[in-house]
Write a protein that holds these residues in place. Structure first.
Motif, mmCIF file in Angstrom:
data_model
loop_
_atom_site.group_PDB
_atom_site.id
_atom_site.type_symbol
_atom_site.label_atom_id
_atom_site.label_comp_id
_atom_site.label_asym_id
_atom_site.label_seq_id
_atom_site.Cartn_x
_atom_site.Cartn_y
_atom_site.Cartn_z
ATOM 1 N N THR A 84 -22.655 -9.243 -5.088
ATOM 2 C CA THR A 84 -23.483 -8.902 -3.931
ATOM 3 C C THR A 84 -23.245 -9.869 -2.788
ATOM 4 O O THR A 84 -23.026 -9.470 -1.642
ATOM 5 C CB THR A 84 -24.974 -8.925 -4.324
ATOM 6 N N ASP A 85 -23.290 -11.166 -3.080
ATOM 7 C CA ASP A 85 -23.108 -12.171 -2.043
ATOM 8 C C ASP A 85 -21.728 -12.072 -1.413
ATOM 9 O O ASP A 85 -21.575 -12.187 -0.193
ATOM 10 C CB ASP A 85 -23.322 -13.568 -2.624
ATOM 11 N N ARG A 87 -19.710 -9.457 -1.209
ATOM 12 C CA ARG A 87 -19.600 -8.254 -0.387
ATOM 13 C C ARG A 87 -20.295 -8.435 0.956
ATOM 14 O O ARG A 87 -19.779 -8.039 2.007
ATOM 15 C CB ARG A 87 -20.178 -7.039 -1.110
ATOM 16 N N LEU A 88 -21.484 -9.034 0.939
ATOM 17 C CA LEU A 88 -22.230 -9.236 2.177
ATOM 18 C C LEU A 88 -21.497 -10.190 3.110
ATOM 19 O O LEU A 88 -21.421 -9.959 4.321
ATOM 20 C CB LEU A 88 -23.630 -9.779 1.853
ATOM 21 N N VAL A 89 -20.960 -11.261 2.539
ATOM 22 C CA VAL A 89 -20.237 -12.235 3.346
ATOM 23 C C VAL A 89 -18.952 -11.631 3.921
ATOM 24 O O VAL A 89 -18.603 -11.852 5.079
ATOM 25 C CB VAL A 89 -19.909 -13.485 2.508
ATOM 26 N N ALA A 91 -18.104 -8.407 4.421
ATOM 27 C CA ALA A 91 -18.182 -7.139 5.159
ATOM 28 C C ALA A 91 -17.741 -7.232 6.625
ATOM 29 O O ALA A 91 -16.918 -6.424 7.078
ATOM 30 C CB ALA A 91 -19.591 -6.561 5.055
ATOM 31 N N ASP A 119 -15.297 -3.511 -2.539
ATOM 32 C CA ASP A 119 -15.555 -2.846 -1.257
ATOM 33 C C ASP A 119 -14.268 -2.217 -0.755
ATOM 34 O O ASP A 119 -13.157 -2.654 -1.111
ATOM 35 C CB ASP A 119 -16.089 -3.832 -0.227
ATOM 36 N N SER A 247 -17.347 -18.954 5.084
ATOM 37 C CA SER A 247 -18.716 -18.461 4.972
ATOM 38 C C SER A 247 -19.281 -18.718 3.586
ATOM 39 O O SER A 247 -20.458 -19.058 3.429
ATOM 40 C CB SER A 247 -18.758 -16.955 5.286
#
Length: 250
Positions: A84-85, A87-89, A91, A119, A247
């Motif tokens: 999750t982390d 993918r969010l970073v 994107a 992703d 990031s």
């Protein structure tokens, strides 16, 4: 009595897991009979448990009567913190690469001896490929997979090199040749494929590292040809990978 109840609970859980484990990259859709055979369960038991899995959303029944993994399993997988982390970073950086190229962009991690796609961004101008979010493909035949394989532990490399399946006429199936390519990946910092996973699709990919400089993921792009744009694509991917790594470190 309590012990018997616990045993029964474990038994039921094992059967449910066996049914979910019957699915893999080569068996994405299965009939009830297929599920029974691959899970090692009787047909009546399979029918009952599959009904429960469908009701909960772990499996979905298609119009043709076959079953496939349900959306709820994927939703649960997305709750894994590392995925999750990441993918969010990643994107916004994937979006930048896609906007600059209009080609398919991938974010992937290694899952055992396969590459797991976390992703994917693509559009109408993108090359048609096999990968989707959540899908798993061979490490040795994909750009992102080769990056991850090049930096994988020796036992993982040995297992993959001992089972190099041919997917297209261009898939590398000679262990020595692949070993040389993995060495080049580590030296030059990127991997590439030329119609090794699918005809008409070439790819290039670079590693994503954590704060300890360990390769934890890969970002790649799929295009019809690398002859003219390879340097530009590698540069764009390296910028994205560097941004993702910073990031993550932050």
């Amino acid at each position: 009595m309590a012990g018997n109840a616990a045993s029964a609970g474990v038994s039921v859980a094992s059967r449910l897991l066996a049914l979910l484990g019957a699915f893999d990259t080569e068996h994405k859709r299965l009939t009830l009979s297929d599920l029974s055979r691959r899970a090692g369960l009787t047909l009546p038991t399979t029918h009952r448990l599959v009904g429960e899995l469908v009701a909960w959303g772990a499996l979905a029944r298609r119009a043709d009567g076959e079953y496939e993994i349900g959306r709820r399993v994927w939703d649960l997988g997305l709750l894994a913190p590392v995925h999750t982390d990441l993918r969010l970073v990643a994107a916004p950086f994937l979006q930048d690469v896609y906007a600059a190229t209009l080609a398919t962009v991938h974010l992937a991690v290694r899952d055992g001896t396969q590459v797991l796609y976390l992703d994917r961004m693509s559009g109408r101008a993108s090359v048609q490929i096999l990968s989707n979010m959540g899908s798993r493909l061979p490490l040795h035949a994909t750009g992102v997979g080769k990056v991850l394989l090049a930096h994988a532990p020796e036992d993982v490399q040995a297992e993959v090199l001992g089972n190099l399946t041919r997917i297209t006429p261009y898939t590398i199936t000679q262990p020595g040749r692949l070993m040389e390519e993995l060495h080049r990946v580590r030296v030059e910092g990127y991997a590439q494929t030329a119609e090794e996973m699918g005809l008409g699709a070439c790819s290039v990919a670079v590693p994503i590292r954590d704060r300890d400089k360990t390769v934890i993921a890969s970002v790649g792009i799929v295009v019809a040809s690398l002859h003219r744009d390879r340097a530009r694509l590698i540069a764009a991917l390296q910028v994205a990978a560097s941004g993702i790594s910073r990031s993550i470190e932050y």
